[in-house]
Scaffold this motif. Structure first.
Motif, PDB file in Angstrom:
ATOM      1  N   PHE A 140       0.850  -1.191   0.000  1.00 41.41           N
ATOM      2  CA  PHE A 140       0.000   0.000   0.000  1.00 41.41           C
ATOM      3  C   PHE A 140       0.886   1.242   0.000  1.00 41.41           C
ATOM      4  CE2 PHE A 140      -2.255  -3.326   2.214  1.00 41.41           C
ATOM      5  CZ  PHE A 140      -3.552  -3.235   1.760  1.00 41.41           C
ATOM      6  N   VAL A 141       0.421   2.289  -0.689  1.00 45.07           N
ATOM      7  CA  VAL A 141       1.070   3.595  -0.615  1.00 45.07           C
ATOM      8  C   VAL A 141       0.000   4.607  -0.243  1.00 45.07           C
ATOM      9  CG1 VAL A 141       2.281   5.432  -1.850  1.00 45.07           C
ATOM     10  CG2 VAL A 141       2.852   3.047  -2.325  1.00 45.07           C
ATOM     11  N   GLY A 142       0.226   5.324   0.835  1.00 44.79           N
ATOM     12  CA  GLY A 142      -0.653   6.407   1.239  1.00 44.79           C
ATOM     13  C   GLY A 142      -0.018   7.723   0.845  1.00 44.79           C
ATOM     14  N   ILE A 143      -0.778   8.576   0.176  1.00 45.84           N
ATOM     15  CA  ILE A 143      -0.276   9.885  -0.249  1.00 45.84           C
ATOM     16  C   ILE A 143      -1.112  10.965   0.430  1.00 45.84           C
ATOM     17  CG2 ILE A 143       0.299  11.392  -2.175  1.00 45.84           C
ATOM     18  CD1 ILE A 143      -0.036   8.993  -4.040  1.00 45.84           C
ATOM     19  N   SER A 144      -0.432  11.879   1.098  1.00 46.83           N
ATOM     20  CA  SER A 144      -1.121  12.969   1.769  1.00 46.83           C
ATOM     21  C   SER A 144      -0.842  14.279   1.044  1.00 46.83           C
ATOM     22  CB  SER A 144      -0.625  13.075   3.219  1.00 46.83           C
ATOM     23  OG  SER A 144      -1.260  14.146   3.876  1.00 46.83           O
TER      24      SER A 144
END
Length: 161
Positions: free
Chosen positions: A68-72
């Motif tokens: 998973f990659v979370g981008i803020s």
């Protein structure tokens, strides 16, 4: 246990606050929750602080090989968030991309229309992101979780907080 990379958008060209650096507290809170409650392997990539070009961000992601990659991102960074999601999907086609942060909270409908973004977490992400990871790992790709937006059968679903 999942491998999760959390990242902040790179500098936005032409924006006056680019040189104002602060710790990515939101990502740090989410990372802490993922490590503590999910026992996940989590890294934070901060291209603003580390002055990373896209190529270096993608190289770091390839080396870590996340599930998973979370981008803020903030609203003024929306274009960078979309660009980053597209580059990530090109480099790591099987990764699940989750958008969060201020822009996700005010415009989840706009973000989830981007097919490079699988899920959008609105509001505080600690509990929602942990629950999302757990549900996906259990095989539920359309979880009815509060503060979550996703696509189901071509239709946008936005769950309230």
């Amino acid at each position: 246990m999942a491998k999760i990379a959390l990242l902040r958008t790179p500098k936005t060209l032409g924006f006056p606050f680019n040189d104002f650096l602060c710790f990515p507290l939101g990502l740090m809170y989410v990372a802490s929750a993922l490590r503590e409650f999910g026992k996940h392997d989590v890294i934070i990539i901060d291209p603003k602080v580390d002055h990373m070009p896209y190529s270096q961000i993608l190289q770091s992601l390839r080396e870590f090989s996340p599930d998973f990659v979370g981008i803020s991102g903030m609203t003024y960074e929306a274009d960078e968030l979309h660009k980053m999601a597209g580059l990530i999907k090109q480099a790591l086609p099987g990764v699940i991309v989750v958008a969060g942060g201020v822009h996700a909270s005010v415009a989840p409908d706009e973000l989830i229309k981007d097919h490079n973004i699988n899920y959008v977490v609105t509001g505080d992400g600690e509990e929602a992101f942990c629950s999302l990871i757990d549900r996906i790992k259990a095989g539920d790709t359309c979880p009815e979780l509060p503060s979550l937006a996703y696509r189901q059968n071509g239709r946008v679903v936005i769950n309230p907080h």
